[in-house]
Design an enzyme around this catalytic site. Sequence first.
Site, PDB file in Angstrom:
ATOM      1  CE1 TYR A   1      -3.834   2.519   0.704  1.00 48.86           C
ATOM      2  CE2 TYR A   1      -2.422   3.277   2.500  1.00 48.86           C
ATOM      3  CZ  TYR A   1      -3.279   3.401   1.758  1.00 48.86           C
ATOM      4  OH  TYR A   1      -4.395   4.634   1.910  1.00 48.86           O
TER       5      TYR A   1
ATOM      6  CE  LYS B   1       0.795   4.950   8.543  1.00 51.13           C
ATOM      7  NZ  LYS B   1       1.052   4.451   7.164  1.00 51.13           N
TER       8      LYS B   1
ATOM      9  CG  ASP C   1       5.690   3.594   1.035  1.00 53.86           C
ATOM     10  OD1 ASP C   1       5.898   4.665   1.885  1.00 53.86           O
ATOM     11  OD2 ASP C   1       4.486   3.525   0.693  1.00 53.86           O
TER      12      ASP C   1
HETATM   13  C1  LIG Z   1       0.193   4.658   5.810  1.00 50.98           C
HETATM   14  C2  LIG Z   1       1.004   4.349   4.455  1.00 50.98           C
HETATM   15  C3  LIG Z   1       0.845   5.220   3.548  1.00 50.98           C
HETATM   16  C4  LIG Z   1      -0.085   6.270   3.414  1.00 50.98           C
HETATM   17  O1  LIG Z   1       0.217   7.579   4.259  1.00 50.98           O
HETATM   18  P1  LIG Z   1      -1.024   8.392   4.690  1.00 50.98           P
HETATM   19  O2  LIG Z   1      -0.566   9.404   5.659  1.00 50.98           O
HETATM   20  O3  LIG Z   1      -2.110   7.654   5.274  1.00 50.98           O
HETATM   21  O4  LIG Z   1      -1.636   9.292   3.343  1.00 50.98           O
HETATM   22  C5  LIG Z   1       1.732   5.113   2.379  1.00 50.98           C
HETATM   23  N1  LIG Z   1       2.600   4.109   2.160  1.00 50.98           N
HETATM   24  C6  LIG Z   1       2.843   3.178   3.326  1.00 50.98           C
HETATM   25  C7  LIG Z   1       3.860   2.109   3.365  1.00 50.98           C
HETATM   26  C8  LIG Z   1       2.041   3.338   4.571  1.00 50.98           C
HETATM   27  O5  LIG Z   1       1.825   2.472   5.693  1.00 50.98           O
END
Ligand SMILES: *Cc1c(COP(=O)(O)O)cnc(C)c1O
Length: 426
Positions: free
Chosen positions: A142, A265, A237
């Site tokens: 994701y 995060k 990511d």
């Molecule tokens: C949470 C998450 C996102 C998205 O971040 P948001 O602040 O919710 O838009 C993207 N990549 C990864 C791996 C994530 O866990």
Amino acid sequence: MTKSKILFEKAKQIIPGGVNSPVRAFGSVNMDPIFINSAKRSYIYDVDGNKYIDYISSWGPMIFGHCDEKLNEVATNALKNGLSYGVPSEVEVEMAEILVSAYKGCEMVRMVNSGTEATMSAIRVARGYTGRDKIIKFEGCYHGHSDCLLVKSGSGTLTFNVPSSLGVPAGTVKDTIVCEYNNINSVKEAIEKNKGEIACIIIEPVPGNMGVVAPNIEFMSELRKVTEENNIILIYDEVITGFRLSFGGAAEILGIVPDMVCFGKIIGGGLPVGAYGGKKEIMSVVSPVGNVYQAGTLSGNPLAMEVGIAVLNRLKNNPQIYDDLESKAKKLEDGFNANIEAIGTKAVVSRFKSMISIFFTKRDIEYYSDVMTSDTAMYAKYFQGMLNRGILLPPAQYEAMFMNSSLTDENIEYTIKSNLEALKEI
Ligand SMILES: *Cc1c(COP(=O)(O)O)cnc(C)c1O
């Protein structure tokens, strides 16, 4: 009727599903959500006065636990200088310096307001830099909810059995190629079929959004090799893994450095923050230096920067936190495994460093297809059993448990004991 139930009924009338992010609706664990009104250290409290040990930690940002006195002080002091300027400030430079010095391969960085924005912008930069349109992502990974990445994207989308989303035009995802995580041949084939057309590969170096799947180190090093050979930009990511697995993220743990990286995060410490960065040459295509446009009214917000900087400096000055988080996760793993064996439950624990989740299957977890064999109805019962015992787990199978440093030994022991009881009840 509980206060949570009353709030949920009201919320459903005026907020889609009653929540501002789908997983919060508790739909995949077959119950109504609890509404929270405060949290302190390792505990979170709902509006009905129930207390839970929290393994969500706001999905990662609260790495020191909730309502930390020192961070509160930083936030309170920052407020006194004003909430937002819209012109540059010193804290933005300070934040960039920390990120650049912490992360190998991140020579320049741009702040944004969420992980979604970070990945979306990184993809645009990779496309602008290479002049190519196609991208590769992995099934079950994701990267936020921007259109071109919303394909077979884990977490909420796995949970709700929506492989992609309505409202995403076919034209937008036609350049998104989906490969299998931990399977290098799937990547090589895709590159072969699209020679010279692929701008970038984006990956969760350690996936957390299909539950935790440990990376095969050979897969990751081969991935680095084929991307280099084909001039494809490799984007990690690290929105979850950055500053969680170690101060230098998954890149440091794996010893394999990407061309670009996305953060989110933890770097906001609970405030809405994201960042993307990479090699200077690549990042130099970003406006106003180059012609890839990307902007943000609240990007580099001074309050968020102050709190984020405090979090990152504390992590830097207390590197033992990473061993501590891992040892907590290891204790849970050992305890859960002993319980699973004692009861004979069809379940496996999947852990990488401090990232951990439990799957209700007998398969070893290596591929997305293994993850998908998990019995989600069993997870729902397990979740409820744990909640009844005062433990808040992620309300969905395909998520990681997020450890925080406030969790005590007693919390961990109680969690293991409750795990035994909850598994018995399934
Ligand atoms: C949470 C998450 C996102 C998205 O971040 P948001 O602040 O919710 O838009 C993207 N990549 C990864 C791996 C994530 O866990």
